[in-house]
Write a protein that holds these residues in place. Structure first.
Motif, mmCIF file in Angstrom:
data_model
loop_
_atom_site.group_PDB
_atom_site.id
_atom_site.type_symbol
_atom_site.label_atom_id
_atom_site.label_comp_id
_atom_site.label_asym_id
_atom_site.label_seq_id
_atom_site.Cartn_x
_atom_site.Cartn_y
_atom_site.Cartn_z
ATOM 1 N N VAL B 71 14.094 9.966 0.265
ATOM 2 C CA VAL B 71 12.808 10.620 0.496
ATOM 3 C C VAL B 71 12.199 10.004 1.742
ATOM 4 C CG1 VAL B 71 10.638 11.273 -0.561
ATOM 5 C CG2 VAL B 71 12.535 10.601 -1.979
ATOM 6 N N ARG B 72 11.546 10.834 2.528
ATOM 7 C CA ARG B 72 10.776 10.241 3.618
ATOM 8 C C ARG B 72 9.556 11.106 3.880
ATOM 9 N NH1 ARG B 72 12.753 11.910 9.495
ATOM 10 N NH2 ARG B 72 13.186 14.037 8.941
ATOM 11 N N VAL B 73 8.634 10.525 4.576
ATOM 12 C CA VAL B 73 7.406 11.245 4.920
ATOM 13 C C VAL B 73 7.528 11.616 6.387
ATOM 14 C CG1 VAL B 73 4.908 11.094 5.027
ATOM 15 C CG2 VAL B 73 6.129 9.930 3.227
ATOM 16 N N PRO B 74 7.894 12.876 6.686
ATOM 17 C CA PRO B 74 8.078 13.234 8.099
ATOM 18 C C PRO B 74 6.758 13.311 8.847
ATOM 19 C CG PRO B 74 8.398 15.149 6.718
ATOM 20 C CD PRO B 74 8.165 14.001 5.792
ATOM 21 N N ARG B 75 5.699 13.738 8.164
ATOM 22 C CA ARG B 75 4.406 13.830 8.840
ATOM 23 C C ARG B 75 3.301 13.853 7.792
ATOM 24 N NH1 ARG B 75 7.190 18.276 8.709
ATOM 25 N NH2 ARG B 75 6.307 20.124 7.702
ATOM 26 N N VAL B 76 2.091 13.569 8.239
ATOM 27 C CA VAL B 76 0.911 13.675 7.382
ATOM 28 C C VAL B 76 0.113 14.854 7.921
ATOM 29 C CG1 VAL B 76 -1.175 12.523 6.616
ATOM 30 C CG2 VAL B 76 0.898 11.204 6.924
#
Lengths: 128, 144
Positions: B71-76
């Motif tokens: 899992v990753r957070v590509p953008r907010v």
């Protein structure tokens, strides 16, 4: 002093078959007759010398590599802790996981060493 | 490299992602009454986007046909809902009609988000603990 280097030096000589034979057994062995003498008695009975090469660095290398990997994991954990302490972008859970991995791999290495020593002692107890 | 705790990389990335989510939620809660941002507008609610990414590094240790996913957070991203308008004529940021634009943040929503992030974090921690205790129990095979 790295505590693992002691184990490495302990593990490596034990892997050599010749070092498993104690010195007094070496002296008790019958003296071998030189090949030239045997050849005179009956030519052609002796096997060619050195047909089977002893494999060098098989298991010994494996154990050394394994100890090296455990050292690497410990270094990784230490780097992670250092990064966390000095305020670098290292998260707490990454540090804990790295430390846990280092601890478990160290315990695995201790188990392997226990097994090796056990088998060595079993061999030493064997009646000849 | 020996892989002691298998599958821990997905869990580690999830812990990271939930951590970021919690940071964003607390940032929203902190700015619930902020009427001016760097752009001169009231603060806008932020929300994280999660994305599954392939982890090829450990593909060899996983069963065939399944690729390990992280899992990753590509953008907010910004919440596009309109700002809350409150009638406060004496506020320095009130407009000509005496209305103040407050951030589009609903505190209840943020609290639920915070709880959900915390629970997801806990679930991943349980996965780590289980992997660890499985490894230790396996090591106890050698003991007598």
């Amino acid at each position: 002093m790295n505590p693992l280097s002691a184990l490495r030096s302990l593990a490596v000589p034990a892997m050599r078959p010749e070092s498993m034979v104690p010195a007094n057994l070496e002296a008790a062995k019958p003296k071998s007759i030189p090949f030239t003498e045997l050849e005179k008695l009956s030519p052609g009975i002796l096997p060619l010398p050195n047909t089977v090469q002893p494999t060098t660095g098989g298991f010994e290398k494996m154990v050394t590599d394994f100890v090296g990997e455990v050292t690497a994991k410990q270094g990784e954990a230490a780097n992670s802790v250092n990064g966390l302490m000095s305020g670098k972008n290292v998260s707490l859970h990454q540090t804990m996981i790295a430390m846990e991995e280092a601890s478990i791999s160290f315990q695995l290495m201790v188990e392997v060493r226990n097994k090796l020593l056990e088998s060595y002692q079993e061999l030493m107890r064997m009646q000849v | 490299m020996i892989n002691i705790l298998t599958g821990i990389d997905s869990t580690s990335s999830a812990l990271n992602a939930e951590r970021i989510r919690m940071d964003v939620v607390s940032q929203n809660i902190a700015n619930v009454n902020t009427t001016r941002g760097p752009d001169g507008k009231p603060y806008t609610r932020h929300q994280v986007v999660f994305e599954a990414v392939l982890n090829d590094q450990f593909a060899s240790t996983s069963p065939p046909g399944s690729r390990p996913l992280e899992v990753r957070v590509p953008r907010v991203e910004l919440d596009r809902r309109p700002a809350r308008l409150v009638h406060q004529p004496n506020h320095p940021h009130a407009d000509a009609n005496g209305m103040v634009s407050l951030p589009n943040i609903n505190m209840y929503e943020e609290m639920v988000d915070l709880m959900s992030a915390s629970r997801a974090f806990e679930a991943n921690l349980s996965a780590v603990k289980t992997a660890r205790s499985m490894a230790l129990q396996t090591l106890s095979i050698g003991k007598r």
